[in-house]
Motif scaffolding. Structure first.
Motif, short mmCIF file in Angstrom:
data_model
loop_
_atom_site.label_atom_id
_atom_site.label_comp_id
_atom_site.label_asym_id
_atom_site.label_seq_id
_atom_site.Cartn_x
_atom_site.Cartn_y
_atom_site.Cartn_z
N ALA A 1 0.80 -1.02 -0.03
CA ALA A 1 0.16 -0.01 -0.15
C ALA A 1 0.90 1.33 -0.10
CB ALA A 1 -0.89 0.12 1.20
N ARG A 2 1.68 1.29 0.62
CA ARG A 2 2.85 2.36 0.83
C ARG A 2 3.41 2.62 -0.59
NH1 ARG A 2 7.97 2.83 2.75
NH2 ARG A 2 8.40 0.68 1.37
N GLU A 3 3.82 1.37 -1.29
CA GLU A 3 4.30 1.46 -2.52
C GLU A 3 3.40 2.02 -3.62
OE1 GLU A 3 7.68 1.06 -3.93
OE2 GLU A 3 7.84 1.50 -1.68
N SER A 4 2.41 1.73 -3.29
CA SER A 4 1.05 2.16 -4.24
C SER A 4 0.75 3.72 -4.19
CB SER A 4 -0.08 1.50 -3.89
OG SER A 4 -0.17 0.03 -3.93
N VAL A 5 1.30 4.26 -3.15
CA VAL A 5 1.15 5.67 -2.74
C VAL A 5 2.26 6.25 -3.66
CG1 VAL A 5 1.24 7.70 -1.35
CG2 VAL A 5 -0.40 5.73 -1.13
N ARG A 6 3.50 5.90 -3.11
CA ARG A 6 4.92 6.33 -3.52
C ARG A 6 5.10 6.29 -5.05
NH1 ARG A 6 9.61 5.48 -4.98
NH2 ARG A 6 9.32 2.70 -4.99
N GLN A 7 4.73 5.31 -5.66
CA GLN A 7 5.13 5.05 -7.05
C GLN A 7 4.09 5.50 -7.90
OE1 GLN A 7 6.22 0.99 -8.46
NE2 GLN A 7 6.97 0.26 -6.30
N LEU A 8 3.37 6.18 -7.53
CA LEU A 8 2.34 6.95 -8.36
C LEU A 8 2.24 8.49 -8.18
CD1 LEU A 8 1.29 4.01 -9.02
CD2 LEU A 8 -0.84 5.17 -9.73
N GLY A 9 3.43 8.68 -7.47
CA GLY A 9 3.48 10.13 -7.29
C GLY A 9 3.46 10.80 -5.64
N GLY A 10 3.07 9.92 -4.95
CA GLY A 10 2.87 10.33 -3.56
C GLY A 10 4.06 10.47 -2.76
N PRO A 11 4.00 10.86 -1.53
CA PRO A 11 5.18 10.86 -0.88
C PRO A 11 6.07 9.56 -0.41
CG PRO A 11 3.18 10.76 0.72
CD PRO A 11 2.66 10.80 -0.67
N SER A 12 7.25 9.61 -0.11
CA SER A 12 8.04 8.40 0.16
C SER A 12 8.24 8.45 1.71
CB SER A 12 9.23 8.29 -0.40
OG SER A 12 10.09 7.35 -0.11
N PHE A 13 7.89 7.38 2.40
CA PHE A 13 7.90 7.41 3.74
C PHE A 13 8.30 6.03 4.25
CE2 PHE A 13 3.57 7.29 2.54
CZ PHE A 13 2.91 6.09 3.24
#
Length: 354
Positions: free
Chosen positions: A143-155
């Motif tokens: 889920a984190r990667e689903s955010v990060r890889q589509l332009g969202g924050p990296s955390f």
């Protein structure tokens, strides 16, 4: 003498890993990350599966190239698992009679591909690390990667969850329906100890993905909360009836990117769900919407902190002495341990497909 030298080098390697682990923890403390539930840590698999995040990242990079819509599907799966029964991967379990969490009306539209990709990642992790990583942790990382890889924050996300043995058919009753008004959402989220800022930040997950027409109840027939006339006509053209099989983009501007356009849509009265649009006019949330619409960095920071908080809802850890590491994400482990021969056979079969 050679044996003594080998042992000495092994000792140095382990010492270096432990020192690196401690340094990593110390540096992360300085970043003022959200507090953790006892039993979770920022580097839980540092020794047992050092390349864990690389495996998840690499597999999803390939998957998203083929299907970007998989990303919001995974993020929804994460939220529906955690907010329902706690982050225990119970939503992944299959029932022989089909009566499992996925069959609940609140989970209509859960993508089978999102479920399968978690199991696929599990197989690849076990190829390198054997069964030491829970499906619950895999889902959080995905889920984190689903955010990060589509332009969202990296955390970073804390890990160390165990998988549940079973599921709760009443758990999805805790999930907010799309027709809820803000007062109802605030009450529901407050029961989970989330405030208005966190509610608005988490609602920003609707900045990508699609929805079935059934979820548009009230939005095309009522003017409260307000709706842009042209936008309403477009919704009606796509969804002439609520039982239509068509789907609509949740973000009319950048439907495949994780950004703050969701909030700009709300200010333009172009929120797809009643539960979304009402945030822009409610006295407790409208200023938060304005802030995130004008400052994507503020939205990203609030979202990642709220994400980590969601990921710790009612988790099962080794400290509680219950839960397991599933050998397959869709089924609980059998009482008898899986044989070594069976585990080796699975690894060999997987290796032949890569």
């Amino acid at each position: 003498m050679a044996r003594v030298s080998a042992l000495f080098h092994s000792f140095l390697l382990v010492s270096s890993l432990l020192l690196a682990s401690q340094t990593l923890v110390s540096s992360r403390k300085l970043e003022k990350k959200p507090s953790l539930v006892p039993g979770l840590s920022w580097n839980y698999y540092f020794i047992e599966c050092l390349n864990l995040e690389g495996i998840v990242k690499g597999h999803l990079e390939k998957a998203f190239k083929t299907d970007k819509g998989l990303a919001p599907g995974i993020l929804r799966l994460f939220f529906h698992d955690c907010f329902s029964n706690g982050c225990d991967a119970s939503i992944l379990l299959n029932a022989d009679d089909g009566q499992d969490e996925k069959s609940h009306p609140a989970n209509i539209g859960i993508r089978p591909e999102a479920l399968q990709v978690i199991e696929d990642i599990r197989s690849r992790i076990y190829l390198q690390c054997l069964p030491v990583v829970s499906c619950a942790d895999i889902l959080v990382l995905a889920a984190r990667e689903s955010v990060r890889q589509l332009g969202g924050p990296s955390f970073d996300v804390p890990l160390g969850r165990k998988d549940s043995f079973t599921f709760d058919l009443d758990g999805p009753d805790n999930l907010p329906p799309s027709f809820f008004r803000t007062d109802e959402l605030l009450d529901l989220f407050a029961e989970r100890d989330f405030d208005a800022t966190e509610l608005v930040a988490l609602s920003g997950a609707h900045t990508y993905g699609r929805s079935h027409c059934l979820s548009l109840a009230n939005r095309t027939t009522e003017s409260d909360p307000p709706i842009d006339p042209d936008f309403k006509n477009k919704l009606l053209a796509t969804c002439p009836t609520l039982d239509s099989d068509n789907t609509v983009d949740l973000d009319v501007r950048t439907p495949a990117t994780f950004d703050n356009m969701y909030y700009i849509n709300l200010l333009n009265r172009q929120g797809v769900f009643t539960s979304d649009q009402d945030l822009a006019s409610h006295p407790q949330t409208k200023e938060i919407v304005n802030t995130y619409a004008s400052n994507q960095k503020e939205f990203f920071k609030a979202f990642q902190d709220a994400f980590v908080k969601v990921s710790q809802i009612d988790v099962i850890t080794s400290r509680q002495g219950k839960g397991e590491i599933r050998k397959k994400c869709f089924t609980p482990n059998k009482k008898s341990m899986v044989s070594v021969e069976g585990a080796v056979e699975e690894v060999v079969q997987l290796a032949e497909t890569i």
